[in-house]
Write a protein that holds these residues in place. Structure first.
Motif, mmCIF file in Angstrom:
data_model
loop_
_atom_site.group_PDB
_atom_site.id
_atom_site.type_symbol
_atom_site.label_atom_id
_atom_site.label_comp_id
_atom_site.label_asym_id
_atom_site.label_seq_id
_atom_site.Cartn_x
_atom_site.Cartn_y
_atom_site.Cartn_z
ATOM 1 N N ILE A 75 0.858 -1.277 -0.032
ATOM 2 C CA ILE A 75 -0.058 0.120 0.086
ATOM 3 C C ILE A 75 1.069 1.217 -0.101
ATOM 4 C CG2 ILE A 75 -1.857 -1.260 1.192
ATOM 5 C CD1 ILE A 75 -1.162 0.318 3.674
ATOM 6 N N LEU A 76 2.045 1.190 0.553
ATOM 7 C CA LEU A 76 2.958 2.404 0.570
ATOM 8 C C LEU A 76 3.310 2.733 -0.647
ATOM 9 C CD1 LEU A 76 4.730 2.410 3.940
ATOM 10 C CD2 LEU A 76 2.735 3.634 3.349
ATOM 11 N N PRO A 77 3.712 3.956 -0.893
ATOM 12 C CA PRO A 77 4.096 4.463 -2.641
ATOM 13 C C PRO A 77 5.654 4.477 -2.578
ATOM 14 C CG PRO A 77 3.500 6.400 -1.279
ATOM 15 C CD PRO A 77 2.892 5.038 -0.436
ATOM 16 N N ASP A 78 6.215 4.174 -3.573
ATOM 17 C CA ASP A 78 7.557 4.219 -3.565
ATOM 18 C C ASP A 78 8.026 5.626 -3.657
ATOM 19 O OD1 ASP A 78 7.733 5.193 -6.294
ATOM 20 O OD2 ASP A 78 7.401 3.042 -7.042
ATOM 21 N N SER A 79 9.527 5.767 -3.634
ATOM 22 C CA SER A 79 9.943 6.998 -3.494
ATOM 23 C C SER A 79 9.732 7.947 -4.567
ATOM 24 C CB SER A 79 11.597 7.074 -3.280
ATOM 25 O OG SER A 79 11.950 6.407 -4.355
ATOM 26 N N LEU A 93 -4.791 4.793 0.398
ATOM 27 C CA LEU A 93 -6.238 4.120 0.691
ATOM 28 C C LEU A 93 -6.890 3.495 -0.462
ATOM 29 C CD1 LEU A 93 -8.172 7.288 2.781
ATOM 30 C CD2 LEU A 93 -6.389 5.406 3.484
ATOM 31 N N TYR A 94 -6.614 3.698 -1.658
ATOM 32 C CA TYR A 94 -7.182 3.187 -2.787
ATOM 33 C C TYR A 94 -6.291 1.774 -2.946
ATOM 34 C CZ TYR A 94 -10.178 7.031 -4.030
ATOM 35 O OH TYR A 94 -10.785 7.844 -4.350
ATOM 36 N N ARG A 95 -5.179 1.878 -2.748
ATOM 37 C CA ARG A 95 -3.991 0.495 -2.774
ATOM 38 C C ARG A 95 -4.463 -0.241 -1.501
ATOM 39 N NH1 ARG A 95 -0.110 3.968 -4.631
ATOM 40 N NH2 ARG A 95 0.657 4.288 -2.306
ATOM 41 N N TRP A 96 -5.044 0.266 -0.515
ATOM 42 C CA TRP A 96 -5.231 -0.615 0.794
ATOM 43 C C TRP A 96 -6.614 -1.401 0.411
ATOM 44 C CZ3 TRP A 96 -4.479 2.498 5.974
ATOM 45 C CH2 TRP A 96 -4.504 1.546 7.098
ATOM 46 N N VAL A 97 -7.423 -0.585 -0.482
ATOM 47 C CA VAL A 97 -8.651 -1.515 -0.643
ATOM 48 C C VAL A 97 -8.459 -2.468 -1.556
ATOM 49 C CG1 VAL A 97 -10.809 -1.155 -1.742
ATOM 50 C CG2 VAL A 97 -10.319 0.447 -0.099
ATOM 51 N N ASP A 98 -7.443 -2.145 -2.397
ATOM 52 C CA ASP A 98 -6.948 -3.183 -3.477
ATOM 53 C C ASP A 98 -6.560 -4.619 -2.865
ATOM 54 O OD1 ASP A 98 -6.874 -3.687 -6.479
ATOM 55 O OD2 ASP A 98 -4.936 -3.657 -5.998
ATOM 56 N N TYR A 99 -5.587 -4.160 -1.784
ATOM 57 C CA TYR A 99 -4.992 -5.293 -1.113
ATOM 58 C C TYR A 99 -6.042 -6.104 -0.647
ATOM 59 C CZ TYR A 99 -2.249 -7.884 2.201
ATOM 60 O OH TYR A 99 -1.518 -8.812 2.885
ATOM 61 N N ALA A 100 -6.957 -5.432 0.193
ATOM 62 C CA ALA A 100 -7.948 -6.175 0.960
ATOM 63 C C ALA A 100 -8.790 -6.987 -0.069
ATOM 64 C CB ALA A 100 -8.891 -5.271 1.683
ATOM 65 N N VAL A 201 -16.557 4.885 2.544
ATOM 66 C CA VAL A 201 -15.756 4.920 3.859
ATOM 67 C C VAL A 201 -14.529 5.638 3.382
ATOM 68 C CG1 VAL A 201 -14.407 3.867 5.582
ATOM 69 C CG2 VAL A 201 -16.921 3.134 4.739
ATOM 70 N N VAL A 202 -13.913 5.273 2.334
ATOM 71 C CA VAL A 202 -12.586 6.162 1.996
ATOM 72 C C VAL A 202 -12.775 7.437 1.602
ATOM 73 C CG1 VAL A 202 -10.856 6.185 0.032
ATOM 74 C CG2 VAL A 202 -11.441 3.891 0.764
ATOM 75 N N ARG A 203 -13.975 7.795 0.711
ATOM 76 C CA ARG A 203 -14.287 9.150 0.573
ATOM 77 C C ARG A 203 -14.606 9.951 1.814
ATOM 78 N NH1 ARG A 203 -16.771 6.666 -4.010
ATOM 79 N NH2 ARG A 203 -18.736 6.503 -3.047
#
Length: 215
Positions: A75-79, A93-100, A201-203
């Protein structure tokens, strides 16, 4: 040379045990898994198991840490990622949802682990090791730098407390995602999709820390 070879074999056995434990724990509730099954899947003896882990509980903690590491890296972005604090937060948050959505069994495992951890049955030594893991390498409070950037660049409310807001976001979204990983969506005569529940929820989270000056 010989010592190096033995160390490689030892490391390989440890990784095989963790991989086998993870596979079994994700298939079933980990209280239903025993050491014999882990050894069989890993292709090692109980003697070898105990050279690396003193108990099944220790393996459970190791698997939890590997899953948390996987989730954080996902979920964390690269540099190289740029943008305002708000834009970076939304991307996380969108990547977090995608992971789940892609790894629901991992979310279910984390839920079960949290209940187990809070039950008080784990040893103080294992809990201390886990706390050290969580509190290092940005796993605890990893949202704080993004929130601080958003405050500095004006894309998030200047009244935010980055520590409190980061905890609020983590607990809110993680709670929803864990619940969704264990919930069968109902049929009320119309389709209720995963995103119908999670994306509002994200929004809401992003809207709250953007315009709400009372936090």
């Amino acid at each position: 040379m010989n010592e190096s070879w033995h160390q490689q074999v030892k490391n390989q056995h440890r990784e095989e045990i963790i991989t086998a434990g993870r596979e079994l724990f994700l298939q079933r509730n980990f209280p239903d898994v025993n050491i014999r099954e882990v050894c069989q899947l890993a292709g090692i003896s109980r003697v070898t198991f105990y050279k690396h882990f003193s108990s099944l509980d220790e393996l459970v903690f190791e698997v939890q840490m590997s899953i948390m590491q996987q989730m954080t890296e996902y979920i964390l972005p690269d540099s190289s990622v740029s943008g305002s604090g708000r834009q970076q937060l939304e991307a996380i948050l969108y990547r977090w949802v995608d992971y789940a959505k892609n790894y629901p069994r991992q979310l279910r495992f984390i839920t079960l682990f949290d209940l187990y951890y809070d039950s008080g049955t784990a040893s103080p030594e294992l809990k201390q090791q886990y706390e050290q893991f969580i509190n290092t390498e940005g796993r605890q409070g990893f949202l704080q730098p993004i929130l601080e950037q958003g405050i500095a660049d004006g894309s998030l409310s200047s009244h935010l407390n980055p520590v409190h807001s980061g905890f609020f976001i983590f607990q809110t979204l993680m709670g929803v995602l864990q619940r969704m990983s264990m919930t069968r969506l109902p049929d009320y005569g119309t389709t209720v999709a995963y995103d119908d529940i999670v994306m509002p929820v994200v929004r809401m989270l992003v809207h709250t820390i953007t315009v709400n000056s009372s936090q």
